[in-house]
Scaffold this motif. Structure first.
Motif, PDB file in Angstrom:
ATOM      1  N   SER A  22       0.800  -1.220   0.000  1.00  0.00           N
ATOM      2  CA  SER A  22       0.000   0.000   0.000  1.00  0.00           C
ATOM      3  C   SER A  22       0.826   1.260   0.000  1.00  0.00           C
ATOM      4  O   SER A  22       0.321   2.333  -0.272  1.00  0.00           O
ATOM      5  N   TYR A  23       2.132   1.157   0.302  1.00  0.00           N
ATOM      6  CA  TYR A  23       2.903   2.393   0.379  1.00  0.00           C
ATOM      7  C   TYR A  23       4.193   2.380  -0.421  1.00  0.00           C
ATOM      8  O   TYR A  23       4.954   3.326  -0.380  1.00  0.00           O
ATOM      9  N   ALA A 232      -8.585   3.230   9.765  1.00  0.00           N
ATOM     10  CA  ALA A 232      -8.474   4.304   8.778  1.00  0.00           C
ATOM     11  C   ALA A 232      -9.256   5.548   9.167  1.00  0.00           C
ATOM     12  O   ALA A 232      -9.288   6.522   8.408  1.00  0.00           O
ATOM     13  N   ASN A 238      -2.433   3.207  10.124  1.00  0.00           N
ATOM     14  CA  ASN A 238      -1.983   2.040   9.383  1.00  0.00           C
ATOM     15  C   ASN A 238      -0.513   2.296   9.039  1.00  0.00           C
ATOM     16  O   ASN A 238      -0.194   2.867   8.008  1.00  0.00           O
ATOM     17  N   ASP A 255       1.024   8.841   8.518  1.00  0.00           N
ATOM     18  CA  ASP A 255       0.184   7.636   8.562  1.00  0.00           C
ATOM     19  C   ASP A 255       0.305   6.956   7.200  1.00  0.00           C
ATOM     20  O   ASP A 255      -0.564   7.076   6.339  1.00  0.00           O
ATOM     21  N   ASN A 258      -2.322   4.654   5.327  1.00  0.00           N
ATOM     22  CA  ASN A 258      -3.550   5.386   5.004  1.00  0.00           C
ATOM     23  C   ASN A 258      -3.306   6.577   4.078  1.00  0.00           C
ATOM     24  O   ASN A 258      -4.242   7.334   3.795  1.00  0.00           O
ATOM     25  N   ARG A 259      -2.079   6.757   3.649  1.00  0.00           N
ATOM     26  CA  ARG A 259      -1.710   7.786   2.663  1.00  0.00           C
ATOM     27  C   ARG A 259      -2.169   9.188   3.106  1.00  0.00           C
ATOM     28  O   ARG A 259      -2.836   9.906   2.375  1.00  0.00           O
ATOM     29  N   ARG A 260      -1.744   9.539   4.293  1.00  0.00           N
ATOM     30  CA  ARG A 260      -2.125  10.853   4.808  1.00  0.00           C
ATOM     31  C   ARG A 260      -1.177  11.254   5.935  1.00  0.00           C
ATOM     32  O   ARG A 260      -0.436  10.424   6.477  1.00  0.00           O
ATOM     33  N   GLN A 262      -1.718  12.963   9.600  1.00  0.00           N
ATOM     34  CA  GLN A 262      -2.717  13.370  10.572  1.00  0.00           C
ATOM     35  C   GLN A 262      -2.131  14.411  11.527  1.00  0.00           C
ATOM     36  O   GLN A 262      -0.954  14.334  11.893  1.00  0.00           O
ATOM     37  N   GLN A 273      -6.420  16.370   8.766  1.00  0.00           N
ATOM     38  CA  GLN A 273      -5.507  15.501   8.044  1.00  0.00           C
ATOM     39  C   GLN A 273      -5.171  16.110   6.699  1.00  0.00           C
ATOM     40  O   GLN A 273      -5.975  16.856   6.122  1.00  0.00           O
ATOM     41  N   THR A 275      -3.893  15.125   2.813  1.00  0.00           N
ATOM     42  CA  THR A 275      -3.836  13.979   1.899  1.00  0.00           C
ATOM     43  C   THR A 275      -3.065  14.270   0.618  1.00  0.00           C
ATOM     44  O   THR A 275      -3.082  13.458  -0.302  1.00  0.00           O
TER      45      THR A 275
END
Length: 348
Positions: A22-23, A232, A238, A255, A258-260, A262, A273, A275
């Motif tokens: 995911s990252y 999430a 995550n 994070d 979760n591609r952000r 926070q 947050q 993004t």
């Protein structure tokens, strides 16, 4: 929950591949795809259309040869208040590398048998060095350096340490060699940041089988509070991979899964947050709240105040990043095995 270091490392590396996908940066995704037999095509960068920021890589600053062996697999980056000394972590003994910020000359290496799987590093305002031992390692499919045997044999792991400039351990947080979820233990701490008043913030968790939280301590190392869990939603994480504090004392957490990014107040209250910074591995913030984030094979530069994005610097496939008061940034690369220096275009 308590696991031995060897067992925890094996379990984590076998199960965290779903989060890794995911990252991954485009370069890393291509490498993992080739290893796993899933095809070598890298996904398109989410920053392909983003304009260049007014920073560039200083190609003359090169502490490690361009073609470096695996022992130079770098991860964390930090710089002292004066902007004179850069500290980086690598997954090889000795794991802490001190570099002259002006010349790029390696001054020394230290910390043998201290860290199982070196991760984030931070230098506070008083010049003390803080380092997080994430311990668990990466999935074997990535072909990266594993946990360090010397530290495993010494019973190390799952701790955050405060060192003086000579490398002497002055304070430890967490229980040596023990993974857990309470106020006396961590499970894969990834990064640490120290506030001007001495409060200590730690991101804890590197995959879905470890923790997913931020833990706050007093200057003396006394537990104050923690927040977060796997998920999430607001205040959930995550892979909380890095953190930094802005000029308002807010806590910004990368994070990654979760591609952000926070944003919290100093007691863990969720504020907002951002993004626009991809799946960030590292973040660093200047005194004027200019923010640098490493993600998807670039460094994204924007504002910690409102999350607006200025632009990007291409060709930096990094995780850890640090920035000095002059806007010079230092980024540690895992796959490319190096530390890069990024300078403002108008630098004298």
């Amino acid at each position: 929950m308590k696991l031995s270091i060897r067992l925890a490392a094996v379990v984590a590396t076998l199960v965290c591949g779903t989060i890794v996908d995911s990252y991954l940066t485009p370069v890393a995704a291509q490498q993992q795809g080739a290893v796993a037999g899933r095809g070598a095509a890298a996904p398109p960068s989410p920053f392909a259309q983003l304009k260049s920021a007014p920073w560039h890589r200083d190609t003359a600053w090169l502490p490690i040869p361009e073609e470096a062996p695996p022992l130079w697999e770098m991860n964390g980056a930090a710089v002292d208040k004066e902007g004179r000394h850069v500290y980086a972590t690598r997954r090889y003994d000795p794991p802490i590398v001190e570099i002259d910020a002006s010349t790029g000359k390696i001054l020394r290496k230290f910390g043998t048998a201290l860290l199982v799987w070196p991760h984030g590093i931070h230098v506070d305002r008083e010049g003390f060095i803080w380092i997080a031992d994430a311990t668990v390692g990466d999935p074997p499919s990535l072909g990266l350096m594993g946990p360090l045997e010397s530290a495993i044999e010494a019973g190390r792991g799952h701790q955050v340490m405060k060192l003086n400039k000579d490398g002497k351990v002055l304070l430890t947080l967490g229980t040596k060699g023990v993974a857990g979820t309470d106020e006396k233990t961590f499970n894969a701490p990834t990064a640490v940041a120290v506030a001007p008043n001495g409060d200590i913030f730690v991101t804890d968790g590197h995959n879905d089988k470890t923790n997913a939280r931020v833990v706050k301590f007093s200057k003396e190392g006394k537990y104050i509070t923690s927040w977060g869990k796997l998920g999430a939603g607001p205040g959930e994480f995550n892979v909380p991979h890095a953190l930094a504090l802005d000029s308002q004392g807010r806590v910004l957490v990368a994070d990654r899964g979760n591609r952000r990014i926070q944003v919290f107040d100093s007691n863990g209250k969720f504020i907002t947050q951002y993004t626009g910074f991809g799946g960030p591995s590292g973040i660093a913030i200047t005194p004027d709240d200019t923010m640098f984030a490493t993600a998807n094979g670039v460094v994204v530069i924007g504002s910690a105040r409102d999350g607006s994005v200025i632009g990007k610097v291409d060709g930096i496939n990094a995780e850890g990043i640090a920035v000095d008061s002059q806007g010079n940034a230092y980024a540690s690369e895992v796959f490319n095995r190096n530390v890069r220096k990024i300078v403002p275009d108008n630098a004298k």
